[in-house]
Write a protein that holds these residues in place. Structure first.
Motif, mmCIF file in Angstrom:
data_model
loop_
_atom_site.group_PDB
_atom_site.id
_atom_site.type_symbol
_atom_site.label_atom_id
_atom_site.label_comp_id
_atom_site.label_asym_id
_atom_site.label_seq_id
_atom_site.Cartn_x
_atom_site.Cartn_y
_atom_site.Cartn_z
ATOM 1 N N LEU A 134 0.880 -1.170 0.000
ATOM 2 C CA LEU A 134 0.000 0.000 0.000
ATOM 3 C C LEU A 134 0.915 1.216 0.000
ATOM 4 O O LEU A 134 1.422 1.650 1.034
ATOM 5 C CB LEU A 134 -0.909 -0.025 1.227
ATOM 6 C CG LEU A 134 -1.703 -1.341 1.408
ATOM 7 C CD1 LEU A 134 -2.533 -1.291 2.674
ATOM 8 C CD2 LEU A 134 -2.586 -1.607 0.200
ATOM 9 N N ILE B 284 -7.077 4.324 -3.694
ATOM 10 C CA ILE B 284 -8.075 4.015 -2.670
ATOM 11 C C ILE B 284 -8.186 5.189 -1.701
ATOM 12 O O ILE B 284 -7.172 5.695 -1.204
ATOM 13 C CB ILE B 284 -7.718 2.738 -1.885
ATOM 14 C CG1 ILE B 284 -7.744 1.523 -2.805
ATOM 15 C CG2 ILE B 284 -8.681 2.525 -0.708
ATOM 16 C CD1 ILE B 284 -7.341 0.242 -2.110
ATOM 17 N N GLY C 38 -8.476 6.236 1.687
ATOM 18 C CA GLY C 38 -8.230 5.526 2.940
ATOM 19 C C GLY C 38 -9.352 5.651 3.937
ATOM 20 O O GLY C 38 -9.529 4.785 4.799
ATOM 21 N N TRP D 296 -11.481 -0.344 0.573
ATOM 22 C CA TRP D 296 -10.679 -1.488 1.031
ATOM 23 C C TRP D 296 -11.393 -2.804 0.765
ATOM 24 O O TRP D 296 -10.747 -3.814 0.431
ATOM 25 C CB TRP D 296 -10.368 -1.327 2.518
ATOM 26 C CG TRP D 296 -9.504 -0.143 2.793
ATOM 27 C CD1 TRP D 296 -9.876 1.022 3.403
ATOM 28 C CD2 TRP D 296 -8.138 0.025 2.433
ATOM 29 N NE1 TRP D 296 -8.832 1.898 3.453
ATOM 30 C CE2 TRP D 296 -7.734 1.311 2.866
ATOM 31 C CE3 TRP D 296 -7.206 -0.776 1.789
ATOM 32 C CZ2 TRP D 296 -6.452 1.806 2.678
ATOM 33 C CZ3 TRP D 296 -5.917 -0.288 1.603
ATOM 34 C CH2 TRP D 296 -5.547 0.983 2.046
ATOM 35 N N GLN E 12 1.829 -1.672 4.853
ATOM 36 C CA GLN E 12 1.135 -0.382 4.933
ATOM 37 C C GLN E 12 2.180 0.740 5.057
ATOM 38 O O GLN E 12 2.867 0.876 6.068
ATOM 39 C CB GLN E 12 0.196 -0.386 6.144
ATOM 40 C CG GLN E 12 -0.406 0.955 6.525
ATOM 41 C CD GLN E 12 -1.351 1.552 5.505
ATOM 42 O OE1 GLN E 12 -0.936 1.856 4.404
ATOM 43 N NE2 GLN E 12 -2.615 1.715 5.899
ATOM 44 N N SER F 175 -7.038 4.595 7.743
ATOM 45 C CA SER F 175 -7.000 3.640 6.633
ATOM 46 C C SER F 175 -6.629 2.245 7.109
ATOM 47 O O SER F 175 -7.134 1.244 6.593
ATOM 48 C CB SER F 175 -6.000 4.122 5.573
ATOM 49 O OG SER F 175 -4.673 4.107 6.066
ATOM 50 N N THR F 176 -5.754 2.158 8.106
ATOM 51 C CA THR F 176 -5.362 0.844 8.627
ATOM 52 C C THR F 176 -6.538 0.161 9.307
ATOM 53 O O THR F 176 -6.733 -1.052 9.177
ATOM 54 C CB THR F 176 -4.188 0.987 9.602
ATOM 55 O OG1 THR F 176 -3.083 1.603 8.924
ATOM 56 C CG2 THR F 176 -3.755 -0.371 10.139
ATOM 57 N N HIS G 93 -9.753 0.516 8.562
ATOM 58 C CA HIS G 93 -10.637 0.007 7.518
ATOM 59 C C HIS G 93 -10.005 -1.183 6.799
ATOM 60 O O HIS G 93 -10.713 -2.115 6.385
ATOM 61 C CB HIS G 93 -10.947 1.118 6.522
ATOM 62 C CG HIS G 93 -11.723 2.256 7.122
ATOM 63 N ND1 HIS G 93 -12.785 2.056 7.970
ATOM 64 C CD2 HIS G 93 -11.578 3.607 7.006
ATOM 65 C CE1 HIS G 93 -13.277 3.235 8.355
ATOM 66 N NE2 HIS G 93 -12.556 4.181 7.785
ATOM 67 N N LEU G 94 -8.689 -1.167 6.657
ATOM 68 C CA LEU G 94 -7.986 -2.294 6.042
ATOM 69 C C LEU G 94 -8.181 -3.570 6.856
ATOM 70 O O LEU G 94 -8.488 -4.635 6.311
ATOM 71 C CB LEU G 94 -6.500 -1.961 5.918
ATOM 72 C CG LEU G 94 -5.567 -3.120 5.552
ATOM 73 C CD1 LEU G 94 -5.872 -3.638 4.159
ATOM 74 C CD2 LEU G 94 -4.102 -2.669 5.659
ATOM 75 N N ALA H 43 -11.590 -4.950 6.464
ATOM 76 C CA ALA H 43 -11.764 -5.600 5.167
ATOM 77 C C ALA H 43 -11.093 -6.967 5.133
ATOM 78 O O ALA H 43 -11.633 -7.928 4.565
ATOM 79 C CB ALA H 43 -11.202 -4.703 4.060
#
Length: 574
Positions: A79, A108, A110, A116, A133, A163-164, A166-167, A170
């Motif tokens: 990423l 994307i 974030g 994600w 990441q 963003s992490t 949401h990652l 996912a």
């Protein structure tokens, strides 16, 4: 932000407001109603000394990579940042034969969970061995020093931590049978040796990574901090990062400084020790409720043993959660009902191990010089005088420190499962917080009785519980355990619940009890009364107890529980 200046604005007396400014004159924070309280020199010394020996700090040690873990096959998903680190890292890995998927920063959003999820769908059935990441690298100190400052800091946190988060969600939804290892890469987020200036915008990602290590142990999260003094695309450093990805060992916190690899270790904080008072007996008490810093050593006169009492020179004393609650003042009303009006009068420590130094009239079976384990009041002390019924010979196979940790947790578990719940062979029991002290004691007792054990704990402890004989280990952080218990038992539930959790865990736990089940509450906070339980489950037998309170109303209870505990260890049952 390189420095702060404060401008106090007076209120009245010892109270004031303050506004903080950056070096360029921008206001960055307001603090209201700051109150100044005078502290005596003795209090300051006590506050300084009490932390010594009790506090550990992170230290960075040079350490080369050990033998790597068994290699995994699959793609490396990068990423990427906007500074080129991700692009160059991908080139290095591809040149060494790795299959690389590079996701550019602009591809994307974030802050959007949907982005994600779409990425996970695109990856589909691809086998991914690592996700790297790098988005936090875009939050450079220079970017935060301009006029936008605080606004850029918020954007940086959204790009890295947001963003992490949401990652991770996912990845969890993707349901990969073998999840990839997660790498969180920062630059200058940690004060490793040689760091001149840390980057506060990237440091929060390390905090999130620590949480992920506990909550999602399956991702084996690694936090790696690059050298803030190195150029952004320093080839030597990026080759080191590529080597880490290809031959990872079991280190979870790594920092590179000047080309040297450092790893994080917890080390005892050095400074002024909480040393015994020379030539004087002492005990540990709190000068006031509210903070552990209020604890200090206080001189105290030794008390000669009366009839059927013994005096013990303490070698080790156990610290229980209840001691912490007392010190913080969370059980203040309970103490006041018992006649204890001040923090300094609240005894701390309820169990210890040591050597008998004196015996009173009528004592048989215990003599001066014996190594013993005991229950009592104010065991966080140099000497304790207690009734001989609360003293037993220390099992020879146990050290003083091991023996000191036995009485409370095993007495609680024995009373809860054997005497109140009357757990029987073949019955099912749910033990909450099974990796804790009482939980571990209860687990041994339940398995020894031939019961089938369901248990909750944090995910990182599930493997240990399963190895001990737990049928089903579940999370103590979510309410999913209720559905899992009912599914595993075919909708029948469990016969006994041993609970110490709060909030919604209580009704959920009552809900998994089989008709006519037994519920034993050992928690100290958010405890339901019998009427409230009866409104939800009138069919269950509800027991709530505090071991110290129970002992006051049942003479001989503590003695019999201690004897049963020691007998179990002597026989090898525990």
């Amino acid at each position: 932000m390189q420095a702060l200046a404060a401008q106090p604005e007076s209120r009245s007396g010892n109270s004031f407001d303050a506004r903080f400014y950056a070096v360029d004159g921008r206001p960055v924070a307001d603090v209201s109603d700051v109150r100044m309280v005078a502290a005596s020199p003795a209090a300051l010394v006590a506050g300084r000394d009490v932390s010594d020996g009790l506090v550990y700090a992170v230290h960075w040690e040079p350490r080369e990579r050990r033998a790597p873990s068994p290699p995994r096959t699959g793609d490396v998903v990068i990423l990427a940042d906007r500074g080129g680190v991700g692009a160059r890292l991908g080139e290095l890995l591809a040149a060494q034969g790795e299959r690389v998927v590079t996701v550019l920063a602009d591809r994307i959003d974030g802050a959007s969970p949907d982005g994600w999820k779409a990425l996970m769908s695109e990856l589909g059935d691809r086998r991914c061995k690592a996700i790297v990441q790098l988005r936090a690298l875009d939050a450079t100190p220079a970017a935060l020093d301009d006029a936008r400052g605080a606004g850029d800091l918020g954007l940086a946190l959204a790009a890295s931590c947001g963003s992490t988060l949401h990652l991770i969600q996912a990845i969890a939804d993707a349901g990969w049978p073998e999840p990839p290892r997660l790498w969180l890469v920062t630059r200058g987020a940690q004060p490793a040796p040689g760091t001149v200036r840390t980057n506060p915008a990237q440091a929060p990602l390390w905090g999130l990574g620590a949480t992920l290590a506990l909550e999602h142990a399956e991702l084996a999260c690694v936090r790696l901090d690059l050298d803030p003094a190195a150029p952004a695309n320093d080839d030597r450093e990026l080759r080191a990062l590529a080597a880490e990805l290809q031959a990872a060992d079991d280190e979870a916190q790594i920092a590179y400084r000047g080309g040297v690899r450092h790893v994080a270790r917890l080390a005892r904080h050095t400074g002024h020790a909480l040393a015994p008072i020379a030539g004087q007996p002492f005990r540990i008490r709190a000068s006031a409720y509210g903070a552990l810093e209020n604890l200090s050593l206080q001189p105290v006169a030794r008390r000669a043993p009366g009839p059927r009492q013994v005096e013990i020179e303490v070698a080790a004393a156990s610290l229980n959660f209840k001691d912490v609650l007392h010190t913080l003042g969370l059980l203040r009303e309970h103490s006041e009902r018992a006649g204890i009006a001040r923090a300094v009068d609240q005894p701390l420590g309820f169990e210890c191990a040591g050597t008998v130094v004196a015996v009173g009239e009528g004592v048989a079976g215990i003599a001066a010089g014996d190594a013993v384990v005991a229950s009592g009041q104010s065991c966080l002390a140099s000497h304790v005088t207690t009734d001989v019924e609360l003293v037993a010979r220390k099992p020879a196979a146990l050290s003083f420190a091991q023996a000191a940790a036995l009485p409370t947790v095993f007495s609680t578990a024995i009373h809860a499962l054997r005497r109140l719940a009357r757990l029987q062979r073949g019955e099912r029991v749910l033990i909450h917080a099974a990796a804790g002290g009482v939980g571990q004691a209860a687990l041994q007792i339940a398995l020894g009785l031939g019961a089938e054990v369901f248990a909750t704990a944090s995910p990182g402890k599930w493997a240990h519980l399963t190895a001990q004989g737990v049928r089903c280990a579940m999370s103590s952080r979510t309410l999913d355990f209720a559905d899992q218990v009912m599914a595993a038992t075919g909708g029948q539930g469990v016969h006994v619940v041993l609970n110490s959790l709060t909030g919604e865990f209580i009704p959920k736990s009552l809900g998994v009890l089989a008709p006519g089940g037994r519920y034993v509450e050992i928690g100290k906070l958010d405890v339901w009364d019998a009427d409230r339980v009866a409104r939800l489950r009138p069919d269950v037998a509800y027991h709530v107890f505090d071991l110290a309170d129970a002992a006051r109303y049942a003479p001989g209870l503590s003695a019999s529980l201690l004897a049963e505990t020691v007998a179990g260890f002597e026989a090898g049952s525990f």
